[in-house]
Scaffold this active site. Sequence first.
Site, mmCIF file in Angstrom:
data_model
loop_
_atom_site.group_PDB
_atom_site.id
_atom_site.type_symbol
_atom_site.label_atom_id
_atom_site.label_comp_id
_atom_site.label_asym_id
_atom_site.label_seq_id
_atom_site.Cartn_x
_atom_site.Cartn_y
_atom_site.Cartn_z
ATOM 1 N N HIS A 257 101.434 1.468 -7.750
ATOM 2 C CA HIS A 257 100.187 0.950 -7.183
ATOM 3 C C HIS A 257 100.078 1.406 -5.736
ATOM 4 O O HIS A 257 100.897 1.020 -4.910
ATOM 5 C CB HIS A 257 100.213 -0.578 -7.270
ATOM 6 C CG HIS A 257 99.026 -1.238 -6.657
ATOM 7 N ND1 HIS A 257 97.816 -1.312 -7.298
ATOM 8 C CD2 HIS A 257 98.842 -1.821 -5.447
ATOM 9 C CE1 HIS A 257 96.949 -1.935 -6.519
ATOM 10 N NE2 HIS A 257 97.541 -2.246 -5.384
ATOM 11 N N ASP A 259 97.802 1.276 -2.520
ATOM 12 C CA ASP A 259 96.619 0.731 -1.859
ATOM 13 C C ASP A 259 95.943 1.860 -1.078
ATOM 14 O O ASP A 259 96.597 2.553 -0.300
ATOM 15 C CB ASP A 259 97.033 -0.425 -0.955
ATOM 16 C CG ASP A 259 97.491 -1.625 -1.784
ATOM 17 O OD1 ASP A 259 96.676 -2.131 -2.553
ATOM 18 O OD2 ASP A 259 98.672 -2.005 -1.698
ATOM 19 N N ASP A 369 95.570 -5.710 -8.885
ATOM 20 C CA ASP A 369 95.846 -6.348 -7.596
ATOM 21 C C ASP A 369 94.609 -6.826 -6.861
ATOM 22 O O ASP A 369 94.581 -6.793 -5.645
ATOM 23 C CB ASP A 369 96.626 -5.342 -6.719
ATOM 24 C CG ASP A 369 97.129 -5.978 -5.438
ATOM 25 O OD1 ASP A 369 97.467 -7.171 -5.478
ATOM 26 O OD2 ASP A 369 97.177 -5.297 -4.404
ATOM 27 N N HIS A 574 90.317 -2.890 -2.426
ATOM 28 C CA HIS A 574 90.658 -4.319 -2.401
ATOM 29 C C HIS A 574 91.500 -4.809 -1.219
ATOM 30 O O HIS A 574 91.946 -5.964 -1.234
ATOM 31 C CB HIS A 574 91.296 -4.743 -3.733
ATOM 32 C CG HIS A 574 92.633 -4.124 -4.013
ATOM 33 N ND1 HIS A 574 92.800 -3.146 -4.956
ATOM 34 C CD2 HIS A 574 93.850 -4.334 -3.485
ATOM 35 C CE1 HIS A 574 94.067 -2.794 -4.998
ATOM 36 N NE2 HIS A 574 94.733 -3.494 -4.111
HETATM 37 ZN ZN ZN Z 1 96.831 -3.523 -3.832
#
Ligand code: ZN
Length: 1031
Positions: A257, A259, A369, A574
């Site tokens: 994951h 970001d 997430d 996010h």
């Molecule tokens: Zn995240």
Amino acid sequence: MAALKHRRTVLERVEKFLSETYFTDCNLRGRLFGDRCPVASLSYFQAPRRIPYDEAVEQDFRPAQVGDSFGPLWGTCWFKVELSIPTAWAGREVHFIWESDGEGMVWRDAQPVQGLTKEGEKTSYILTSSLKETEPHSLMLYVELACNGLFGAGKGSMIAPPDPEKRFTLSKAELVVFNRDVYELLVDLEILLDMAKLLGEEDQRSFQALYTANQMVNVCDVMDPSTFPAARDLAAEIFSQRNGESQHTIHAMGHCHIDSAWLWPYEETIRKCARSWVTVIRLMEHNPELTFACSQAQQFEWVRSVYPGLYARIQDFVAKGQFIPVGGTWVEMDGNLPSGESMVRQFLQGQRFFQEQFGRLCSEFWLPDTFGYSAQLPQLMRGCGIRRFLTQKLSWNLVNTFPHHTFFWEGIDGSRVLTHFPPGDSYGMHGQVEEVLKTLKNNKDKGYVNHSAFLFGFGDGGGGPTQKMLDRMKRMRDTDGLPRVQLSTPDQLFSILEKDSSHLCTWVGELFLELHNGTYTTQAQIKKGNRECERILHDVEVLSTLAVARDSTFQYPASQLQQLWRLLLLNQFHDVLPGSCIQLVVEDALQYYTEIRRAGAVLQEEAVQGLCRDLLQPEVGSTQSTLVLNTLPWERTEVISRSGPPGAETLAMVTVPSMGYTIVREPLLPPQLVTVWKQEDGSVVMENGVIAVCLDAMGRLTSLQLVGSERESVADGCCANQFALFDDVPLYWDAWDVMDYHLETRKPVTTLLKPLNVTLGGGLRGSASFSLQVGKSSTLTQEIILDATSPYLRFLTQVEWKEAHKFLKVEFPVQVRSTNATYEIQFGHLQRPTHRNTSWDWARFEVWAHKWLDLSEHGFGVALLNDCKYGASALGNVLSLSLLRAPKSPDAMADIGYHEFTYAVMPHQGSLQEAGVIQCAYNLNFPLHTVPTSSAQCPTWSAFSVSSPAVVLETVKQAEDRPEAMVVRLYEAHGSTVVAWLQTSLPVKEAMLCDLLEQPVKGGCLPLEPGGVRLSFTPFHVLSLLLVLEL
Ligand SMILES: [Zn+2]
């Protein structure tokens, strides 16, 4: 000799045999590495910014030493590393070891080959698995070192603002011999030890594992590798004892994951992607069974443009089915705040990218997430070719445990998607026994579902999966007592879940995250930028599409719009739109909004020129007039301000047709002018024939009535438009969380700086303004505005905000009783309770809404509209709008400074639907456009109108790849089943229904009838049409 039955000593004996701390002189761990030798030479170049390889290697490199520290934070150091492998290491596996606090990328022969990040357990670059004499023993590598950690560089804690003084130390750069046989034995023993510990004393497998491990230690002479195979055979015997048929199957998928920006800026994410994905590719080359699920088209696009060589290799592995694009969206966006159209564009941009680049659409929506999931998402997914959804974030709920891991999720329109939460409650597993057991035990759908997802790998630049994770899971493939673990794909998992889904439960409505509820409010400028830019792109698309339809020589700005949309969509990531990012990211995000505003203004002007060219030609002898354009699909009568003689602005009342324009020369006279008068006690009364208000000296509403009815909106003895300040100190996640206990610290804001004063005495507009002191040193100035014929009262608010850990809200206690309030969401609305009966109710003490919320009882209600806010609540009869927060992590300057925003209150008769609350909230957000002209003509023109007030024509755009067609998107906004006619004055020759990806729906051709196109809707149904033009 028989072993003694002493569980504890045996357990600890095995632990010590594996320990990195104790007895490494004589235990197995101490034998993992053999001989070492330093690098032949090490030199570095400190780059002024993130530069490409070709530029870096041209620089002058200066000598460097292991132990040196490098910086500054966010800087980059390039290292030239010369290696010379001792000839005595022939036949051995040789690793280049690199340990530093920064994030490294190894370059070899001008290509990125491996990411090196200590926090991701990636410190080795394997030079050879068995050194041959013919192989070159000397070679040169470059290491590009980013001076930031995996999670940025928080000072003191992960989410603290970055430490600008931080330095990054190179603690190891050397060659070592790696003893693969020791490693394999270590992995065997670790698994057995975990089984022994975690299966527990009631499980016989625990003892079988323990005694096997003990026997292996007995067999093993760490100094004599020839004893290892016998020990490994013992382990293999345990691992090969199979499960019964009923055992649970874990579908393991590599994952990382990343970001798109968070505790580091966007630019660093590009390198994080490259470091991580090159590492994954390298691992795939040695492990053809490895699968890796990878989301976010934007990240693929970054790597495509900056690392073309790596991207080509990724494409190969996508074709092989190992590197698996998932998600279908441009980024993993916030699940609450983006508008309906923004969410559609997340999928449109994402799916089109995946189709173009990899020849396939994603079949799963992937959002592990994000801080909650809108109840409109199921319909939008289905419209974009997606029937499956994976997340796990609801495991973070602070109050209630979500009751399912595999279930159908049903949205506000009734659309359903099969949803899976990996029961291990994580998307960053390490392939350990503990995690597979948690996945098994925690599964809330035992008996219904026998398959689970298991996402393993270090995220955020940790480089995803490791060889060790794979090696652990190999041993757990089918071992009695542990769930089966197989490397799998999202498609394999969901296909199995789909096959046997008849027993699954259904969850209806939003997936509300009971945490991070401050993210609806934090970083108000980002929120405002998002709302404003959504409006700008809407208007540019409407006006440009109409311009094309009127004048086929007009060029629709398709590529500029795509670029601007992609910037807006990126900022919806996010940790950006929610405001949970560092200051550097905020600066980038605000810069992107500035870019959209700037380019949007130019495009809008061009579109208006294209649409109204004839009307904007100066004409001799004609008088000053104003072209007024309306981008909304209903006729509007409003007060506008238009520029008169230089410096002066005059008000005018106009009626503008639906999605069209008019030219105003002689303004209309309203049926009734606004009257304003100040009373002796300092209060101000305003009235416009629709509503009548009384404001006290502090700008609070003591009365708000619908003219002609005695019905008071403000609760007895209360004041509305009451500001309140709360202490806002969460438990940890500062920018993210507002806790329920903040409600206990409410302090009304009552320090008056400047009492209410009439600023506009009436006529077309009346207004009054006042100032308050807020907290210790913040100030708030508000202008309260009532326009002729307007059904709502506007509050234009300016705040100089200088607080720390405070939360500012404005409250409207209203004379309405209802157990539910209504909140606008994407393409619709939903209700949430106004009471705190159950834990599920009180966990929603702070919720989100888009342009409006409303509290209504039968026949009457009050709505609160806003132009850039998202946080709200309704408790009992009090509607609150959340205005500003002041968290200090991860951005110490979050929200400090000047803010301007508008909200409005609208009392109404009947239901919110009958009263037109939805339309009024659009009107507040989409002001009419005015252009001065001197045209002699006075035409009035409307492109589109819709026969039913229940249906909103939201979007008008050119079809992707089809310049002769336009897409219009409408939705049912009232929650009703309705037939509506779409009327148009444009030369439409063909109309057909299409999906959200703009693909025609089978049998979706619609007859063009004299009354327009007939459309039928069910509640909150979103419909898209392709209209082919005669050009
Ligand atoms: Zn995240």
